[in-house]
Design a protein around this motif. Structure first.
Motif, short mmCIF file in Angstrom:
data_model
loop_
_atom_site.label_atom_id
_atom_site.label_comp_id
_atom_site.label_asym_id
_atom_site.label_seq_id
_atom_site.Cartn_x
_atom_site.Cartn_y
_atom_site.Cartn_z
N PRO A 8 26.94 33.66 41.66
CA PRO A 8 26.42 33.82 40.12
C PRO A 8 25.71 34.93 39.87
N LYS A 9 25.65 35.34 38.70
CA LYS A 9 24.71 36.45 38.43
C LYS A 9 24.87 36.72 36.90
N GLY A 10 24.13 37.66 36.40
CA GLY A 10 23.96 37.72 34.72
C GLY A 10 23.66 39.26 34.41
N VAL A 11 23.92 39.77 33.24
CA VAL A 11 23.56 41.03 33.01
C VAL A 11 22.78 40.91 31.57
N VAL A 12 21.77 41.77 31.44
CA VAL A 12 21.02 42.00 30.30
C VAL A 12 21.20 43.39 29.96
N ILE A 13 21.72 43.42 28.74
CA ILE A 13 22.07 44.78 28.29
C ILE A 13 20.92 45.14 27.25
N TYR A 61 26.11 37.43 29.62
CA TYR A 61 25.27 38.47 29.22
C TYR A 61 24.52 38.35 28.20
N LEU A 62 23.39 39.08 27.79
CA LEU A 62 22.43 38.87 26.80
C LEU A 62 22.30 40.17 26.34
N ASN A 63 22.41 40.43 25.13
CA ASN A 63 22.53 41.70 24.59
C ASN A 63 20.90 41.80 23.86
N ILE A 64 20.04 42.76 24.19
CA ILE A 64 18.85 42.76 23.39
C ILE A 64 18.85 44.26 22.74
N THR A 65 18.80 44.15 21.67
CA THR A 65 18.90 45.56 20.81
C THR A 65 17.25 45.69 20.48
N LEU A 66 16.70 47.09 20.89
CA LEU A 66 15.34 47.39 20.58
C LEU A 66 15.24 48.11 19.41
N ASP A 67 14.11 47.78 18.47
CA ASP A 67 13.75 48.41 17.52
C ASP A 67 12.20 48.66 17.54
N GLU A 68 11.75 48.80 16.25
CA GLU A 68 10.10 48.97 16.30
C GLU A 68 9.43 47.79 16.12
N HIS A 69 9.91 46.65 16.40
CA HIS A 69 9.28 45.30 16.29
C HIS A 69 8.82 44.82 17.70
N ILE A 107 39.38 31.88 24.41
CA ILE A 107 40.07 31.31 25.61
C ILE A 107 39.20 30.51 26.39
N HIS A 108 39.50 29.03 26.41
CA HIS A 108 38.51 28.27 27.34
C HIS A 108 39.36 27.95 28.61
N GLY A 109 38.67 27.52 29.25
CA GLY A 109 38.83 27.02 30.64
C GLY A 109 39.33 27.92 31.60
N VAL A 110 38.90 29.31 31.40
CA VAL A 110 39.03 30.41 32.13
C VAL A 110 37.76 30.75 33.00
N TYR A 111 36.73 30.50 32.32
CA TYR A 111 35.31 31.01 33.10
C TYR A 111 34.66 29.99 33.42
N GLY A 112 33.92 30.18 34.78
CA GLY A 112 33.19 29.23 35.65
C GLY A 112 31.82 28.95 34.65
N TYR A 113 31.14 29.97 33.69
CA TYR A 113 30.32 29.57 32.83
C TYR A 113 30.58 30.69 31.69
N SER A 114 29.65 30.44 30.57
CA SER A 114 30.00 31.07 29.31
C SER A 114 29.48 32.82 29.42
N ALA A 115 30.24 33.52 28.69
CA ALA A 115 30.11 34.78 28.36
C ALA A 115 29.22 34.68 27.00
N THR A 116 27.85 34.71 26.78
CA THR A 116 27.23 34.35 25.74
C THR A 116 26.55 35.64 25.24
N SER A 117 26.70 36.15 24.00
CA SER A 117 25.23 37.16 23.59
C SER A 117 24.51 36.63 22.52
N TYR A 118 23.20 36.95 22.95
CA TYR A 118 22.23 36.73 21.84
C TYR A 118 21.71 37.88 21.54
N GLN A 119 21.65 38.10 20.13
CA GLN A 119 21.03 39.26 19.75
C GLN A 119 19.82 39.39 18.69
#
Ligand code: SF4
Length: 347
Positions: free
Chosen positions: A251-256, A283-291, A335-347
Motif C-alpha cells: 500500500p502507498k499513496g501519492v501527494v501531488i 492520490y491527493l492533488n494539492i494546488t498551491l496558491d497565495e492562501h 470502473i468499479h471492482g478493479v482497485y484495492g482501494y480508491s483513487a481519489t483526488s482532493y482539490q
C-alpha cells in the motif's frame, strides 16, 4: 574585496545550488543567498509581477528584492532554456532576466548566461558568460565548473543512495506508509510555500519519497513507452517518478503538489493522475496558491491518510465521484471492482 554575487533562494536554486555556489566561490566570488521564504518575501514578489504569475515565480521575485538588502554587485539569474537535448524548461523561468530588467525596481547588474542544450548541445558559451565578471581565463572557468559539477553530482547521488536498493525491490522496512511527494523541487522544499507539508506527512506516519530518490535513468526508462515524447524536463521528471514509485510493492499513496497558474502542472499533473487512477494508487492533488490557511491542508491530508488506512482492510473498490475524471480518454473512469482501494483526488 571579493565580488559579491547574489543567488535568490527560489526556483532552480533547489536543483542547482551546490553547482552554482561552488562554481562562483572557486572563481573567487562571495556568494550571497537570500534567506528562507516568509510572508514578506511573498508580499514583495507580488508587487513586482503580474497577478497571473504562478506562486513560485512571485516568490522568486520576492527573494531578489530581499537580496538587495545585502548589496550584491551582481545577481545570478541564468536564462535556463533547456538543460538536455530533447526537452525545455518552463517559459516563465526562461523569461526571468527580462522580467527583472523590465521591472521598476532598480537592480544590480545581472549575470544572465543562456543555457540552451537543444540549440547548442554544449555549455561553453554559458560558462564563458557566467564566469566573465570574475575572470577571462577559460581554463580556470572550466576547472571551477568541473569541480562544482562533481560536488553537485555527489549530493544528488547521496539522495539516490538512500533509496536505490529499494527502487525495484522491497519497500523500506517499518510500519510507515510510503508516500510520494510529487512536484517541482521548489514546491517540495520551500516550507513556507507548501505550508510545511513534509513535516506534516512525516508526523502523520508517512515514509516520504521524493523525485530525486529515483535515478534519472530509471525515470527515463519508464516514460519511454509513452506514445509521445514529453516536451518539458519538469514533466519528464514528474511522470518518470510516478511510474518508478508505482513499482514499489504494498500500500502507498501519492501527494501531488502543483502550482495554481502553472501550464505544465495542469496537464502533466492530469497525466500523472490518470496513470495513478489506472494503477489503483490513491492520490491527493494539492494546488498551491497565495492562501496560507493551514487548517484546510491539514484536514485534507488527514482525510486522505484515513481513507488509505481505513479502507485497506475491507479491500474496498470505492472511487470518489469527486475524483473521477469525466470522460477519461483511457476508458477507466468509474470502473468499479478493479482497485484495492480508491483513487481519489482532493482539490
Ligand atoms: S513550471 Fe509552473 S510552477 Fe514552475 S515556474 Fe513554470 S509555471 Fe511556475
Amino acid at each position: 574585496m571579493n565580488i559579491r554575487i547574489g543567488i535568490p533562494r527560489a526556483l532552480l536554486y533547489y536543483n542547482y545550488v551546490t553547482l552554482w555556489k561552488t562554481f562562483f566561490t572557486l572563481l573567487g566570488a562571495e556568494v550571497l543567498i537570500s534567506g528562507y521564504t516568509n510572508k514578506l518575501t511573498l508580499d514583495l514578489g507580488r508587487d513586482m509581477v503580474v497577478d497571473e504569475a504562478c506562486l513560485p515565480v512571485k516568490i522568486f521575485f520576492g527573494h531578489t528584492a530581499q537580496l538587495l538588502e545585502q548589496k550584491p554587485d551582481f545577481l545570478f539569474v541564468p536564462r535556463m532554456v533547456s538543460v538536455e537535448k530533447s526537452a525545455y524548461i518552463c517559459p516563465k523561468i526562461i523569461g526571468l532576466p527580462d522580467i527583472l530588467e523590465a521591472g521598476k525596481k532598480e537592480m544590480p547588474a545581472l549575470i544572465k548566461p543562456t543555457m540552451n542544450m537543444v540549440s547548442t548541445g554544449n555549455i561553453d558559451s554559458f560558462l564563458r558568460e557566467a564566469g566573465s565578471c570574475l575572470t577571462t581565463d577559460r581554463r580556470k572557468i572550466s576547472r571551477a565548473w568541473k569541480i562544482a559539477r562533481q560536488e553537485q553530482n555527489a549530493e544528488d547521488r547521496q539522495a539516490l543512495d538512500k533509496s536505490r536498493s529499494t527502487e525495484i525491490g522491497a519497500a523500506r522496512t517499518g510500519s510507515k506508509l510510503p508516500m510520494l511527494l510529487l512536484g517541482h523541487r521548489y514546491n517540495l522544499y520551500d516550507d513556507f510555500l507548501n505550508l510545511n507539508i513534509r513535516k506534516r506527512l512525516w508526523q502523520m506516519g508517512c515514509d516520504l519519497w521524493t523525485p530525486e530518490q529515483f535515478s534519472e535513468e530509471s525515470k527515463e526508462d519508464t516514460i519511454k513507452t509513452l506514445p509521445k515524447a514529453i516536451f518539458w524536463t519538469f514533466g519528464k521528471d514528474i511522470l518518470g517518478t510516478v511510474r518508478c514509485f508505482s513499482r514499489l510493492p504494498g500500500p502507498k499513496g501519492v501527494v501531488i503538489i502543483s502550482s495554481f497558474g502553472c501550464g505544465i502542472d495542469s496537464f502533466i499533473g492530469n497525466m500523472a493522475m490518470r496513470y495513478l487512477h489506472k494503477a489503483g494508487i490513491p492520490y491527493l492533488n494539492i494546488t498551491l496558491d497565495e492562501h496560507s490557511g493551514e487548517a484546510g491542508l491539514e484536514t485534507r491530508l488527514e482525510a486522505f491518510l484515513d481513507m488509505i488506512r481505513w479502507r485497506r482492510p475491507f479491500n474496498e473498490d470505492h472511487i470518489s465521484s469527486y475524483g473521477t475524471p469525466l470522460g477519461d480518454p483511457e476508458g477507466y473512469a468509474g470502473i468499479h471492482g478493479v482497485y484495492g482501494y480508491s483513487a481519489t483526488s482532493y482539490q
